[in-house]
Motif scaffolding. Structure first.
Motif, PDB file in Angstrom:
ATOM      1  N   LEU A  19      -3.204 -36.602 -58.437  1.00  0.00           N
ATOM      2  CA  LEU A  19      -3.593 -37.116 -59.905  1.00  0.00           C
ATOM      3  C   LEU A  19      -2.304 -37.439 -60.590  1.00  0.00           C
ATOM      4  N   ARG A  20      -1.306 -36.613 -60.814  1.00  0.00           N
ATOM      5  CA  ARG A  20      -0.264 -36.857 -61.359  1.00  0.00           C
ATOM      6  C   ARG A  20       0.568 -38.079 -60.846  1.00  0.00           C
ATOM      7  N   ALA A  21       0.653 -38.202 -59.713  1.00  0.00           N
ATOM      8  CA  ALA A  21       1.165 -39.330 -59.057  1.00  0.00           C
ATOM      9  C   ALA A  21       0.754 -40.652 -59.172  1.00  0.00           C
ATOM     10  N   TYR A  22      -0.928 -40.601 -59.202  1.00  0.00           N
ATOM     11  CA  TYR A  22      -1.784 -41.760 -59.523  1.00  0.00           C
ATOM     12  C   TYR A  22      -1.472 -42.316 -61.132  1.00  0.00           C
ATOM     13  N   GLN A  23      -1.680 -41.219 -62.034  1.00  0.00           N
ATOM     14  CA  GLN A  23      -1.586 -41.392 -63.594  1.00  0.00           C
ATOM     15  C   GLN A  23       0.012 -42.193 -63.774  1.00  0.00           C
ATOM     16  N   SER A  24       0.922 -41.655 -63.253  1.00  0.00           N
ATOM     17  CA  SER A  24       2.484 -42.348 -63.431  1.00  0.00           C
ATOM     18  C   SER A  24       2.528 -43.509 -62.869  1.00  0.00           C
ATOM     19  N   GLU A 109      -6.620 -55.428 -62.146  1.00  0.00           N
ATOM     20  CA  GLU A 109      -7.153 -54.691 -60.938  1.00  0.00           C
ATOM     21  C   GLU A 109      -6.319 -55.025 -59.651  1.00  0.00           C
ATOM     22  N   ARG A 110      -5.865 -56.033 -59.542  1.00  0.00           N
ATOM     23  CA  ARG A 110      -4.910 -56.516 -58.413  1.00  0.00           C
ATOM     24  C   ARG A 110      -3.865 -55.519 -58.274  1.00  0.00           C
ATOM     25  N   ARG A 111      -2.912 -55.325 -59.880  1.00  0.00           N
ATOM     26  CA  ARG A 111      -1.918 -54.501 -59.899  1.00  0.00           C
ATOM     27  C   ARG A 111      -2.091 -53.118 -59.404  1.00  0.00           C
ATOM     28  N   VAL A 112      -3.450 -52.815 -59.711  1.00  0.00           N
ATOM     29  CA  VAL A 112      -3.904 -51.398 -59.717  1.00  0.00           C
ATOM     30  C   VAL A 112      -3.983 -51.099 -58.081  1.00  0.00           C
ATOM     31  N   SER A 113      -4.643 -52.073 -57.721  1.00  0.00           N
ATOM     32  CA  SER A 113      -5.044 -51.853 -56.168  1.00  0.00           C
ATOM     33  C   SER A 113      -3.698 -52.029 -55.289  1.00  0.00           C
ATOM     34  N   GLU A 114      -2.613 -52.651 -55.720  1.00  0.00           N
ATOM     35  CA  GLU A 114      -1.517 -52.719 -54.894  1.00  0.00           C
ATOM     36  C   GLU A 114      -0.811 -51.371 -55.268  1.00  0.00           C
ATOM     37  N   ALA A 115      -0.824 -50.773 -56.481  1.00  0.00           N
ATOM     38  CA  ALA A 115      -0.294 -49.443 -56.593  1.00  0.00           C
ATOM     39  C   ALA A 115      -1.092 -48.432 -55.961  1.00  0.00           C
ATOM     40  N   GLU A 116      -2.267 -48.489 -55.757  1.00  0.00           N
ATOM     41  CA  GLU A 116      -2.892 -47.543 -54.970  1.00  0.00           C
ATOM     42  C   GLU A 116      -2.726 -47.620 -53.485  1.00  0.00           C
ATOM     43  N   HIS A 118       0.081 -48.613 -52.386  1.00  0.00           N
ATOM     44  CA  HIS A 118       1.420 -47.879 -52.256  1.00  0.00           C
ATOM     45  C   HIS A 118       1.286 -46.383 -52.329  1.00  0.00           C
ATOM     46  N   LEU A 119       0.630 -45.996 -53.288  1.00  0.00           N
ATOM     47  CA  LEU A 119       0.492 -44.399 -53.556  1.00  0.00           C
ATOM     48  C   LEU A 119      -0.037 -43.567 -52.146  1.00  0.00           C
ATOM     49  N   LEU A 120      -1.058 -44.302 -51.481  1.00  0.00           N
ATOM     50  CA  LEU A 120      -1.685 -43.993 -50.383  1.00  0.00           C
ATOM     51  C   LEU A 120      -1.201 -44.513 -49.061  1.00  0.00           C
ATOM     52  N   GLY A 121       0.206 -44.830 -49.257  1.00  0.00           N
ATOM     53  CA  GLY A 121       0.653 -45.385 -48.199  1.00  0.00           C
ATOM     54  C   GLY A 121       1.001 -44.485 -46.932  1.00  0.00           C
ATOM     55  N   ALA A 122       0.905 -43.211 -46.942  1.00  0.00           N
ATOM     56  CA  ALA A 122       0.857 -42.360 -45.864  1.00  0.00           C
ATOM     57  C   ALA A 122      -0.435 -42.432 -44.834  1.00  0.00           C
ATOM     58  N   LEU A 123      -1.330 -43.081 -45.484  1.00  0.00           N
ATOM     59  CA  LEU A 123      -2.370 -43.506 -44.687  1.00  0.00           C
ATOM     60  C   LEU A 123      -2.570 -44.891 -44.180  1.00  0.00           C
TER      61      LEU A 123
END
Length: 163
Positions: A19-24, A109-116, A118-123
């Motif tokens: 959650l902290r990583a997502y928020q930042s 939405e496009r930017r948030v999707s790209e950020a998500e 990146h955040l979930l890049g381990a998957l």
């Protein structure tokens, strides 16, 4: 290093870190949108058209009605949404995205999707989709537990427990 999870990493700790990583991460891509992530979620709900009134939006988002009034006021001032009379009930106003609001939302939405991603890049992409689906199903299933409680307050309480 092993792939096995460390024993003291509880589910709550894991959710807090995520959650902290997502928020930042999301804060940086949302930019100066009024009310940041909360404004983004509100704009997304308005663009979807499934929650046309402030009361419906407040209930869906888990935001106090009075707080949502100020949030919508700021989105109106930014030219992203507008209040329109409900033709079926003149006492009620519908919250509708403006053309600008729809354009801004699509870009965010496009930017948030790209950020998500990146955040979930381990998957893998398939695992990301499955993870998002599972988390959404759980969130929808538990949302009725305390519908009046503000999700941001819940998150803040969760995060402050670990500090």
């Amino acid at each position: 290093m092993t792939d096995e999870p460390v024993a003291n990493h509880t589910f709550g700790w894991t959710l807090g870190v995520l959650l902290r990583a997502y928020q930042s991460t999301v804060v940086t891509v949302i930019g100066d949108l009024p009310h940041g992530q909360r404004g983004y979620q509100t704009l997304a709900a308005v663009v979807s058209g499934r929650h046309p009134t402030q009361l419906a939006l407040a209930s869906y988002l888990g935001i106090d009605r009075t707080v949502l009034t100020y949030l919508v006021d700021d989105l109106v001032e930014a030219g992203l949404v507008e209040r329109r009379l409900n033709p079926n009930d003149r006492r009620q106003r519908r919250i509708v995205a403006t053309d600008k609001g729809e354009r801004v939302y699509k870009e965010l939405e496009r930017r948030v999707s790209e950020a998500e991603d990146h955040l979930l890049g381990a998957l893998s992409p398939e695992e990301r989709a499955a993870f998002k689906d599972m988390v959404q199903r759980v969130a929808c299933a538990v949302s009725d537990i305390e519908p009046a409680k503000d999700p941001c307050q819940v998150a803040d309480e969760m995060l402050s427990d670990g500090r």
